[in-house]
Structures are given as C-alpha cells and as structure tokens.
Motif scaffolding. Structure first.
Motif, PDB file in Angstrom:
ATOM      1  N   ASP A 109      23.787  78.931  52.973  1.00 56.95           N
ATOM      2  CA  ASP A 109      23.277  79.904  53.944  1.00 56.95           C
ATOM      3  C   ASP A 109      22.449  79.179  55.010  1.00 56.95           C
ATOM      4  O   ASP A 109      22.119  77.995  54.870  1.00 56.95           O
ATOM      5  CB  ASP A 109      22.491  81.029  53.254  1.00 56.95           C
ATOM      6  N   ASP A 110      22.106  79.906  56.050  1.00 57.20           N
ATOM      7  CA  ASP A 110      21.450  79.289  57.215  1.00 57.20           C
ATOM      8  C   ASP A 110      20.194  78.511  56.845  1.00 57.20           C
ATOM      9  O   ASP A 110      19.997  77.373  57.273  1.00 57.20           O
ATOM     10  CB  ASP A 110      21.007  80.367  58.222  1.00 57.20           C
ATOM     11  N   THR A 111      19.360  79.171  56.062  1.00 59.99           N
ATOM     12  CA  THR A 111      18.067  78.551  55.761  1.00 59.99           C
ATOM     13  C   THR A 111      18.243  77.299  54.918  1.00 59.99           C
ATOM     14  O   THR A 111      17.614  76.266  55.177  1.00 59.99           O
ATOM     15  CB  THR A 111      17.151  79.554  55.031  1.00 59.99           C
ATOM     16  N   ALA A 112      19.134  77.402  53.949  1.00 60.01           N
ATOM     17  CA  ALA A 112      19.382  76.228  53.107  1.00 60.01           C
ATOM     18  C   ALA A 112      19.970  75.097  53.946  1.00 60.01           C
ATOM     19  O   ALA A 112      19.591  73.930  53.802  1.00 60.01           O
ATOM     20  CB  ALA A 112      20.339  76.594  51.976  1.00 60.01           C
ATOM     21  N   ARG A 113      20.872  75.466  54.838  1.00 60.26           N
ATOM     22  CA  ARG A 113      21.496  74.447  55.693  1.00 60.26           C
ATOM     23  C   ARG A 113      20.443  73.792  56.585  1.00 60.26           C
ATOM     24  O   ARG A 113      20.431  72.574  56.775  1.00 60.26           O
ATOM     25  CB  ARG A 113      22.594  75.098  56.529  1.00 60.26           C
ATOM     26  N   ALA A 114      19.554  74.617  57.124  1.00 57.35           N
ATOM     27  CA  ALA A 114      18.502  74.062  57.975  1.00 57.35           C
ATOM     28  C   ALA A 114      17.596  73.130  57.172  1.00 57.35           C
ATOM     29  O   ALA A 114      17.226  72.049  57.643  1.00 57.35           O
ATOM     30  CB  ALA A 114      17.685  75.192  58.598  1.00 57.35           C
ATOM     31  N   CYS A 115      17.263  73.548  55.960  1.00 58.79           N
ATOM     32  CA  CYS A 115      16.406  72.702  55.120  1.00 58.79           C
ATOM     33  C   CYS A 115      17.074  71.353  54.859  1.00 58.79           C
ATOM     34  O   CYS A 115      16.438  70.295  54.939  1.00 58.79           O
ATOM     35  CB  CYS A 115      16.117  73.397  53.781  1.00 58.79           C
ATOM     36  N   VAL A 116      18.364  71.404  54.544  1.00 63.25           N
ATOM     37  CA  VAL A 116      19.100  70.168  54.252  1.00 63.25           C
ATOM     38  C   VAL A 116      19.126  69.259  55.482  1.00 63.25           C
ATOM     39  O   VAL A 116      18.849  68.057  55.397  1.00 63.25           O
ATOM     40  CB  VAL A 116      20.536  70.499  53.796  1.00 63.25           C
ATOM     41  N   LEU A 117      19.446  69.833  56.621  1.00 62.94           N
ATOM     42  CA  LEU A 117      19.537  69.008  57.831  1.00 62.94           C
ATOM     43  C   LEU A 117      18.169  68.431  58.214  1.00 62.94           C
ATOM     44  O   LEU A 117      18.061  67.261  58.586  1.00 62.94           O
ATOM     45  CB  LEU A 117      20.099  69.836  58.994  1.00 62.94           C
ATOM     46  N   LEU A 118      17.149  69.270  58.107  1.00 60.56           N
ATOM     47  CA  LEU A 118      15.822  68.792  58.513  1.00 60.56           C
ATOM     48  C   LEU A 118      15.295  67.726  57.561  1.00 60.56           C
ATOM     49  O   LEU A 118      14.621  66.783  57.979  1.00 60.56           O
ATOM     50  CB  LEU A 118      14.841  69.969  58.589  1.00 60.56           C
ATOM     51  N   ARG A 119      15.624  67.873  56.290  1.00 60.86           N
ATOM     52  CA  ARG A 119      15.144  66.893  55.314  1.00 60.86           C
ATOM     53  C   ARG A 119      16.010  65.632  55.325  1.00 60.86           C
ATOM     54  O   ARG A 119      15.513  64.517  55.396  1.00 60.86           O
ATOM     55  CB  ARG A 119      15.145  67.531  53.920  1.00 60.86           C
ATOM     56  N   LEU A 120      17.307  65.810  55.215  1.00 60.51           N
ATOM     57  CA  LEU A 120      18.180  64.653  54.997  1.00 60.51           C
ATOM     58  C   LEU A 120      18.590  63.964  56.302  1.00 60.51           C
ATOM     59  O   LEU A 120      18.815  62.761  56.311  1.00 60.51           O
ATOM     60  CB  LEU A 120      19.431  65.066  54.216  1.00 60.51           C
ATOM     61  N   VAL A 121      18.710  64.708  57.366  1.00 62.99           N
ATOM     62  CA  VAL A 121      19.114  64.085  58.629  1.00 62.99           C
ATOM     63  C   VAL A 121      17.888  63.685  59.443  1.00 62.99           C
ATOM     64  O   VAL A 121      17.796  62.573  59.943  1.00 62.99           O
ATOM     65  CB  VAL A 121      20.009  65.041  59.450  1.00 62.99           C
TER      66      VAL A 121
ATOM     67  N   LEU B 182      30.726  68.198  55.194  1.00 63.65           N
ATOM     68  CA  LEU B 182      30.498  69.239  56.197  1.00 63.65           C
ATOM     69  C   LEU B 182      31.032  70.585  55.733  1.00 63.65           C
ATOM     70  O   LEU B 182      30.394  71.621  55.942  1.00 63.65           O
ATOM     71  CB  LEU B 182      31.168  68.841  57.509  1.00 63.65           C
ATOM     72  N   ALA B 183      32.197  70.555  55.117  1.00 61.01           N
ATOM     73  CA  ALA B 183      32.763  71.815  54.636  1.00 61.01           C
ATOM     74  C   ALA B 183      31.816  72.443  53.614  1.00 61.01           C
ATOM     75  O   ALA B 183      31.590  73.659  53.630  1.00 61.01           O
ATOM     76  CB  ALA B 183      34.132  71.568  54.027  1.00 61.01           C
ATOM     77  N   SER B 184      31.258  71.612  52.750  1.00 61.25           N
ATOM     78  CA  SER B 184      30.324  72.129  51.747  1.00 61.25           C
ATOM     79  C   SER B 184      29.048  72.628  52.413  1.00 61.25           C
ATOM     80  O   SER B 184      28.460  73.624  51.989  1.00 61.25           O
ATOM     81  CB  SER B 184      29.960  71.040  50.734  1.00 61.25           C
ATOM     82  N   LEU B 185      28.659  71.938  53.465  1.00 63.76           N
ATOM     83  CA  LEU B 185      27.450  72.344  54.182  1.00 63.76           C
ATOM     84  C   LEU B 185      27.610  73.747  54.751  1.00 63.76           C
ATOM     85  O   LEU B 185      26.674  74.547  54.764  1.00 63.76           O
ATOM     86  CB  LEU B 185      27.196  71.345  55.316  1.00 63.76           C
ATOM     87  N   LEU B 186      28.800  74.046  55.202  1.00 64.93           N
ATOM     88  CA  LEU B 186      29.049  75.358  55.794  1.00 64.93           C
ATOM     89  C   LEU B 186      29.020  76.471  54.756  1.00 64.93           C
ATOM     90  O   LEU B 186      28.903  77.646  55.114  1.00 64.93           O
ATOM     91  CB  LEU B 186      30.393  75.356  56.528  1.00 64.93           C
ATOM     92  N   ASP B 187      29.156  76.101  53.489  1.00 63.57           N
ATOM     93  CA  ASP B 187      29.085  77.125  52.442  1.00 63.57           C
ATOM     94  C   ASP B 187      27.654  77.555  52.145  1.00 63.57           C
ATOM     95  O   ASP B 187      27.431  78.550  51.468  1.00 63.57           O
ATOM     96  CB  ASP B 187      29.731  76.594  51.140  1.00 63.57           C
TER      97      ASP B 187
END
Lengths: 185, 289
Positions: free
Chosen positions: A133-145, A126-131
């Motif tokens: 940017d928004d779009t990358a984080r959204a992409c990761v969550l939408l793809r992986l979660v 989670l700490a790494s996820l917060l590093d």
C-alpha cells in the motif's frame, strides 16, 4: 519561551531543495509513476509557496511539505483513475517507469554478469513494491532508497515511528518472500 | 529451511540498522562476527542488501537539477520573484524603466508602483518579444535540420517566455553567471550568450534551465549545471562542482549524444536561476521526459 524567527522566502528554497528527494519519493509512492511524481512535487511546491506564510516557524518543514505532497499526489491519482474510467487505459500506460536506467546500460556489467538477470530481479522487486500500500511503499522507499531514519519518515508521512518501522520490516519480508520464491532460493 | 527472520525477530531490525550504517561501532563488529559465523544470517543480510541495491537502481537518482527547476517554476507561478540577481543594467535591458527601478529602490507607495508601463517599456517589450520570436524561428530551423521536425507545441514562441528577458550585453551576462558559478563560464570557442529567458506555459512539465547562446554563428544551449564537454552538434555544458556531479555524469553518459537529446531542448528552454541551497547552485539544462 524560545522565540523562533519567522521563516522567509529564501528559506523555502533551501528547505525545498534539501527535502526534494524525499518528497519526490513520497509522491512516487502514491502515483507510482516518475513523471507524475515530478508533476506532483511541482504542483505541491507552487501550493506551498502560495501558503508559505501559514507555515508555523519552528515546526517541521518536512512534515508540512510532506502533507501537501501527499494530498496533491492523492488528488492526482484520483484524477488519473477518473480519466481511466472515462477514457480507458492509455496505450503507453505503465505503473512505475524507469527512464533511461535500463535501456541504455551495457548488457554486461563491471563484474561481467549479464544484466538481463539483474534486470529481471529488479523488475520483480518493482512488481512486488507495487503490491504494497502507499504508506508501506513510501516507508520502504524513504528508508531503503533515501536512507532516512524512522524519525524522519515519521515526520514526512505523519505516522508514528513504530508504524513506519513495522511497515518497513513487514514490507521487507513481503519483498524478500516474493523474490526468494522466484530467484533467491 | 526455516524462516530465520521469524525465529529471530530482532535479526531483521539489526540487519536494517547494519545496512543503514546506524549500528554503533561495537555492535557493528559483533554483528559482523555473527555474519561470518552464521550462513543463514549472512544470506538474509545479502538478500536485504540486494533488495536495497535493486530499489536504488530502479529509482532515478539525479533529481537535483529537477528540484531547482521545479523550485524556480513554482516561484514564478506562485508570484515570487524568479530572478533576484539581475543587475540594474540587465533590468534596463529587460525593459524595466528607470523610473520604475528608482521607485522600487526607494520603496515607493503602492499607488506609485501601479503606474502603467511607459511607452519606452512597451517598445522594449515588443523588441524583446520579436527577438525571442526570431530566435525561436532560427532555433527551430537548426533543430529541424539536425533532428527532424519538432512538434509545434515544443517550439519556443514569444509568448512562452515570461518575463521576457533579453540581454544584449553578453559579457555582462557571462560575468554574472561566472560570479554565481565561482569559476569562469566555459563557452564554446567564439561563443557568447544572447538570450536568457524563462518559459511559463508549461505548468505541468518539468522545466529545464538553459541559456541560448551562439557558437561560431550557430545557436547552442548552455547548460549550467554539471560537468560535460561540448558536443559535435554544438551544444555545450559548462562545469559546476557539486556532490552530485558523478551521479549526473553517469546519467549523462547513458544518453545517446553524450549530453542530452535535442528533442526536449527547445520545449524546455528556460531561465537559469541561482539557488541559495546549502551548496550554492546554478541549476540548468534540459530536463525532458
């Protein structure tokens, strides 16, 4: 030319429930707080309902609603930042909160592993996820979660598929590198 | 150890497709053979799987009830009808005059619809408001006894329900709800539904959907969403089959009471609403934070 029947109110309910989880993740990726993400989606739903007659039938509800959610989320984040500048960081401030999922678990999982290790790992993720940017984080969550494909991610975030894919790959490397450096060696 | 993902730019893409279950069967078999033969690839794949597992653990899973609650609240705030399935009798109990109902049924003009509420309707609203206030008072006493004082802001007040929907025909309500659930409503022994309402004064809060009911003379909250059993403190949840039942159940089990905490119950008492989602759903319960 194909004629698309206009969407009516009941369709909003169906579409909203169908895409709620993804929309919520988009909100979470911007505001980085589950309670704020709840509020963002709630507010976005109200806005969307009020302007639902402007939604073009035959276009993507996911894209339309995704844009509303992103705008509301960014406004929310600006509002929070303004409040922090004015009043300082609240005592109970936290970046991503994870209600109930950590504290209520047994210290031993089904395989007999001490959960503390797993939680430390999760915390680092989670700490790494917060590093990111928004779009990358959204992409990761939408793809992986959420398990969306890149076409769906592209729609909801209004970005090209290739961009979504490269965000996910790059973020995976960043996350994996952060984790490998600490525990996965 | 060399960075294998950089040496093989396609490897991460293949792992991505593999973990997402998007590889074609032949490609999948081929990839699994590679996994077995290449420790570096296997380690990378495991690391990515751990990453996914970690993210899924971290992000709360059960949001279906929240989705439906948000939808209903949005409809209410946006002016869309929050409840579309009240029967004519229920509408009468809700204080809606016969003339208004008949006018609506026959699609009267805007001028006719703007007729001010009749005295009868006003009286019904006053009665319903008073009933809500009484329920709120006794409700607060109940939870004050069992859970300690609640903050005043969390107590139900008459003005917090909009529209005020009081329904004295408990059996009829049960039947309506059962028809939406597709199965009989499982009330506690001696239980009956006495109130159905929606809160409108929590614009930024996740709402809960619930029915205030009685059980053995005590007021309880019935949550119309997921499977659970009655709790020692009188709360009850009835069953509703859904794809998310398991996930919800696991969340429920992490909570102290086995069902939900009362702290949020009063503050989020709200209406039930049937949603025409792909899986017909009565969302409900307590979504407190």
């Amino acid at each position: 030319m194909a004629h698309h029947p206009p969407l009516v109110q009941p369709d909003f309910s169906v579409e909203f429930l169908r895409h709620h989880r993804a929309l919520w993740l988009v909100a979470l990726s911007v505001v980085a707080n589950t309670a704020d993400a709840d509020d963002v989606v709630q507010e976005a739903a109200i806005i969307a309902l009020r302007k639902f007659d402007t939604f073009a039938a035959g276009t993507s509800f996911r894209a339309w609603m995704g844009e509303i959610v992103r705008n509301v989320a960014r406004n929310r984040r600006r509002q929070v930042h303004r409040e922090i500048r004015r009043f300082g960081q609240p005592a109970d401030a936290h970046a991503i909160d994870l209600p109930g999922l950590v504290t209520a678990r047994s210290p031993i999982d089904a395989l007999g592993t001490l959960r503390a290790m797993q939680e430390a790992f999760d915390d680092r993720v989670l700490a790494s996820l917060l590093d990111l940017d928004d779009t990358a984080r959204a992409c990761v969550l939408l793809r992986l979660v959420e398990g969306l494909d890149y076409g769906q991610i592209s729609q909801i975030l209004s970005i090209p598929e290739g961009t979504a894919m490269s965000h996910v790959f790059r973020s995976r490397r960043v996350l994996a590198a952060a984790l490998t450096g600490s525990s996965l060696t | 150890m060399p960075d294998s993902s950089r040496e093989q730019p396609d490897m991460l893409a293949t792992i991505d497709l593999y973990l997402a279950g998007e590889l074609a069967p032949e490609a999948r078999e081929e990839f699994e053979r590679c996994l077995a033969a290449q420790p570096v690839l296997h380690a990378e794949c495991k690391a990515q799987r751990d990453l996914i597992d970690s993210l899924r653990r971290a992000v709360p899973a059960a949001t279906l009830a929240l989705a439906a609650a948000q939808l209903a609240h949005a409809k209410l705030v946006a002016g869309a009808a929050p409840v579309t399935w009240l029967t004519a009798d229920a509408a009468t109990a809700n204080g809606q005059s016969k003339s208004r109902r008949h006018a609506a049924a026959s699609k009267v003009t805007a001028g006719e619809r703007s007729v001010p509420p009749s005295g009868r309707r006003r009286l019904a609203l006053v009665v319903a408001t008073a009933a809500a206030l009484l329920l709120a008072l006794s409700y607060s006493q109940l939870f004050t006894k069992s859970q300690g004082p609640l903050p005043p802001a969390d107590l139900v007040s008459a003005s917090s329900f909009s529209p005020t929907i009081a329904q004295s025909e408990a059996k009829q309500l049960e039947m309506m709800i059962a028809s939406k659930l597709g199965e009989p409503l499982k009330l506690p022994v001696g239980g009956s539904i006495v109130y159905l309402g929606v809160r409108a004064d929590l614009p930024s809060s996740p709402l809960g959907f619930a029915i205030l009911a009685t059980s053995g003379g005590k007021q309880v909250v019935i949550q119309l969403d997921r499977c659970a059993t009655a709790t020692a403190d009188g709360a009850a949840i009835t069953g509703h089959p859904s794809a998310d039942a398991t996930r919800w159940k696991s969340e429920v089990q992490t909570r102290e009471t086995g069902v939900f905490r009362h702290e949020g119950t009063v503050g989020t008492l709200s209406i039930i609403e049937w949603s025409a989602s792909p899986t017909p759903l009565i969302a409900g319960g307590i979504v407190a934070r």
